[in-house]
Scaffold this active site. Structure first.
Site, PDB file in Angstrom:
ATOM      1  N   GLN A 198       0.971  -1.004  -0.044  1.00 23.52           N
ATOM      2  CA  GLN A 198       0.192  -0.058  -0.012  1.00 23.52           C
ATOM      3  C   GLN A 198       0.660   1.362  -0.095  1.00 23.52           C
ATOM      4  OE1 GLN A 198      -2.096   0.416   3.774  1.00 23.52           O
ATOM      5  NE2 GLN A 198      -3.475   2.102   2.937  1.00 23.52           N
ATOM      6  N   GLY A 199       0.703   2.252  -1.097  1.00 28.96           N
ATOM      7  CA  GLY A 199       1.664   3.335  -1.057  1.00 28.96           C
ATOM      8  C   GLY A 199       0.644   4.436  -0.710  1.00 28.96           C
ATOM      9  N   SER A 221       0.801   6.632   2.677  1.00 28.13           N
ATOM     10  CA  SER A 221       1.514   7.600   3.560  1.00 28.13           C
ATOM     11  C   SER A 221       2.614   8.217   2.729  1.00 28.13           C
ATOM     12  CB  SER A 221       1.750   6.960   4.776  1.00 28.13           C
ATOM     13  OG  SER A 221       0.700   6.840   5.561  1.00 28.13           O
ATOM     14  N   GLU A 275     -10.246  -1.884   5.229  1.00 28.49           N
ATOM     15  CA  GLU A 275      -9.218  -2.122   6.273  1.00 28.49           C
ATOM     16  C   GLU A 275      -9.752  -2.165   7.948  1.00 28.49           C
ATOM     17  OE1 GLU A 275      -6.296   0.919   6.898  1.00 28.49           O
ATOM     18  OE2 GLU A 275      -4.838  -0.643   7.571  1.00 28.49           O
ATOM     19  N   GLU A 283      -5.548  10.315  17.462  1.00 31.62           N
ATOM     20  CA  GLU A 283      -6.079  11.719  17.613  1.00 31.62           C
ATOM     21  C   GLU A 283      -7.073  11.891  16.318  1.00 31.62           C
ATOM     22  OE1 GLU A 283      -2.807  11.010  18.157  1.00 31.62           O
ATOM     23  OE2 GLU A 283      -3.116  11.599  20.564  1.00 31.62           O
TER      24      GLU A 283
END
Lengths: 360, 396
Positions: free
Chosen positions: B135-136, B138, B253, B379
């Site tokens: 998975q690309g 971030s 996910e 957060e």
């Protein structure tokens, strides 16, 4: 697998919610908080007409014969409305009688406790013993009478029959109109539930049958109902905090748009939903899986005790100064949650039981 | 009013499995018992090939992609059955599947947004673990604010040319395909200029470098992309729709994630209780005899139960209403707190042994620090709960 209420259970919940919202507006709660007795005959009669006092009493004994799930549904809504009522104290007495009453005691008291023509309550803590809910020093005299001083007995002044916890897990039934009984009001943290000191001095007392396991199950039902009540209390306090955070503006924006406030509200949801899951699970286990019921009930009570207090405390913080005033209603919720946290064993005591039951 | 109370069936909230669910569990349990390959060998290559063989075996028996629709080679399992599947895998501590990201995220995204050709081309090799996915999303400067990502894709004939950097890419060194979100229109608002590509990892313009973590391990990678080429047909969901497609991936996910996470916690909790009984406390007695340790253990038992129950409630609500209830958004955040507290207690109960790196708890204690960061920081998750569940005003 289904962890959702049925349509019928939802209907009970909705009906209870609407009925209690109409009858127990917060002005009414406030009036009853400063009333000595804490409820009116008319209010009790209405609850009795709904069949609530006998919700968990078997049909053969004059009740509705429903389960712990239904009791929990009602009790959650009682907490949400913060309805001052002897409903819970009387249900506790009925539960213990269903569990361990003799045939004679059952037929004498349960029909009246179910239709609301009599009320009961339970005396747990005696001044001579420690504060654990299963610890009492009260022993009957050779003539069968009981002498002890019990504190924190809910709604004793308006009740007819008292179930008294004694030494070694034994329980006794005392008619409150008999000689040797004196009742005096105690000043309580939570003014919406009236607490009394009950002094028994040679009061006539009939033993209940000694049914350890059945009594343990009844106490597990009681603490699950209390945990559910705290779910309702916390849910309402959270809703008040969220509404206020969306409304109240400082620095030209709603305070709920500040993360410090928003995250506090998110934490409330985490705790309210966690407490709710545990209370519903415990209720289900009480009805369907007795082998896990005691563990589930103690978990629900431990978590619900902490969550109720923390969520209500946090709601006061979100409200700022106004939340600390007598004029605002939040303090009633905060006080109820904290008082509930210490009734029938606090979080620490129930965590200890959870550890015991897990074999550590 | 009273007739509603009296006249209904009290037997329906049910935390036990239905006969059909039990049959599903028994069938898979029996299969697992006969086919569980046992512990994974040490070493990255050997370990990975072992997982690949394990997934192939599951696939041949029809147990890979249990949640996928039958028409795409899956089992079409209900959410409860998926939960049972995960629980059984965890119960026997079967090895991980080699292509976890392809199965949980890549495949469902292609099924939801892909063309018929793409479904034909990509789905089967995901199930068989022949082609591994990574998975690309971030980037070094785009973590929580994912939509601000800077990796650029520029059209060049029938191809796109990609330049940029990605980070926290699991299994990149084994992967054939990367789910890559890149900026195709720098002039559009930040959520609108993104496109979702399937990038072939087997090209020199893509360099994979291991990223060493506080545990000393390199579980993740950095990707350096210098002019990599992606054919136009490898766009999923259309040019400029990358944000919506990426959200699908993330939702997949999170959908059954809460359930898998709670299963992990149940197992860790059992191990922690064993440790509390067998670890010596300050005066030589069992650590679990210490009243403070007991309180913390009990609190964790309760929290773990909440996590399990919320996961069940989430499944029930999703099956009934099509969307999870409020408890559904809490799972990952709550799990990270529990796992951090659990691994911390394992260290705390050991006295001076806390200073030593003697067993797997040290690794788990360190690894848990990522739990509240990976897959959405706590957060950000609290922001989501506040805004979307509680309806609080948007934060700035």
């Amino acid at each position: 697998m289904n962890f959702e209420f049925t349509d019928d259970q939802r209907a009970i919940k909705r009906t209870a919610n609407e009925f209690l919202a109409a009858r127990y507006k917060l002005e009414t709660v406030r009036e009853l908080a400063s009333d000595d007795r804490g409820f009116t005959d008319a209010q009790w009669r209405e609850l009795a007409e709904l069949g609530w006092p006998g919700v968990i009493v078997p049909e053969a004994d004059g009740g509705l014969g429903l389960g712990a799930v239904e009791l929990v549904v009602i009790q959650e809504e009682m907490g949400y409305a913060l309805a001052p009522s002897p409903f819970f104290s009387s249900a506790c007495a009925a539960l213990l009688l269903v569990a361990a009453g003799t045939d004679e005691q059952r037929s004498r008291w349960l029909p009246g406790l179910s239709d609301g023509s009599v009320r009961g309550t339970v005396a747990v803590w005696d001044t001579a013993a420690g504060w654990a809910p299963d610890h009492s020093e009260a022993e009957p005299s050779p003539d069968g009478t009981l002498s002890t001083v019990k504190i924190g007995v809910a709604d004793a002044a308006s009740a007819d029959v008292l179930i008294v916890a004694g030494a070694d897990g034994r329980h006794y039934l005392v008619e409150l109109s008999r000689p040797g009984v004196s009742i005096s009001a105690q000043k309580s943290l939570d003014p919406t539930r009236k607490l009394y000191e009950v002094s028994l001095d040679g009061a006539p007392a009939e033993p209940l049958a000694t049914e350890g396991e059945r009594l343990a199950h009844a106490y597990a039902t009681i603490i699950t109902a209390l945990a559910a009540e705290n779910v309702g209390v916390a849910q309402r306090a959270m809703e008040m905090a969220v509404a206020y955070a969306g409304d109240r503006k400082q620095f030209d924006r709603p305070i709920g748009s500040f993360q410090a406030v928003a995250h506090r509200c998110a934490q409330m949801l985490l705790e309210v939903e966690g407490a709710r899951s545990l209370a519903y699970w415990a209720a289900w286990a009480l009805d369907h899986e007795p082998s896990t019921a005691l563990r589930a009930a103690s978990m629900a009570k431990a978590y619900g005790s902490d969550a109720g207090f923390r969520v209500c405390g946090s709601a006061i913080q979100v409200h700022g100064g106004i939340g600390f005033t007598w004029e605002h209603d939040l303090h009633f919720f905060f006080k109820r949650a904290k008082a509930n946290a210490h009734a029938f064993g606090d979080a620490r005591w129930h965590r200890d039981r959870v550890a015991d039951l897990a074999g550590v | 009013v009273s007739s509603t109370v009296a006249g209904y069936d009290a037997e329906r909230v049910d935390l036990t499995l239905s006969p059909a669910e039990e049959a599903f569990r028994d069938e898979f349990r029996a299969w697992l018992e006969a086919n569980n390959p046992g512990r994974e060998p040490a070493g990255d290559e050997e370990g990975f090939e072992f997982r690949r063989a394990w997934q192939r075996k599951l696939h041949e028996a029809g147990w890979a992609g249990v949640s996928w629709p039958r028409e795409y080679g899956g089992r079409g399992a209900t959410l409860v059955e998926q939960a049972i599947f995960n629980e059984e895998i965890a119960r026997v501590r079967a090895p991980q599947l080699a292509n976890g990201l392809g199965l949980a995220m890549g495949g469902p995204t292609v099924i939801a947004h892909g063309t018929d050709e793409q479904k034909q081309r990509y789905l089967e090799p995901i199930l068989s673990a022949e082609e591994i996915w990574c998975q690309g999303f971030s980037e070094p400067e785009s973590g929580s604010d994912l939509a601000s990502l800077k990796t650029r894709a520029v059209r060049d004939g029938d191809d796109w040319v990609v330049t940029g950097q990605k980070v926290w890419t699991t299994f990149a060194h084994h992967a054939k395909w990367c789910m890559l979100v890149a900026r195709t229109n720098p002039d559009a608002p930040k959520h609108k200029g993104l496109t979702y590509f399937l990038m072939d990892m087997e090209q020199d313009a893509v360099q994979v470098r291991p990223l060493r973590q506080i545990t000393g391990e390199a579980e993740f990678n950095e990707l350096f992309i210098e002019g990599a080429r992606i054919p136009d047909e490898n766009i999923v969901g259309g040019e400029g729709n990358g944000w919506a497609v990426a959200i699908t991936t993330l939702m997949h996910e999170r959908a059954t994630l809460a359930f898998s996470l709670q299963v992990g916690v149940q197992i860790a909790m059992t191990e922690l209780l064993d440790r509390a009984r067998s670890t010596r406390g300050r005066n030589g007695e069992a650590a679990s005899a210490d009243p403070v340790i007991r309180q913390r253990l009990a609190q964790l038992l309760i929290e773990a139960e909440v996590l399990r129950l919320n996961a069940y409630r989430g499944l029930s609500a999703t099956m009934r209403n099509g969307v999870p209830g409020p408890e559904g958004s809490l799972g990952k955040w709550h799990w990270s707190e529990i796992n951090q507290a659990l691994t911390e207690l394992a260290i705390d109960m050991a006295g001076p042994h806390a200073m030593l790196d003697e067993d797997e708890w040290t690794y788990r204690f360190l690894r848990a620090r990522a739990n509240s960061i990976e897959g959405g920081t706590s957060e950000i998750l609290k922001n989501i709960v506040a805004e979307r569940v509680l309806g609080l005003p948007r934060m700035r």
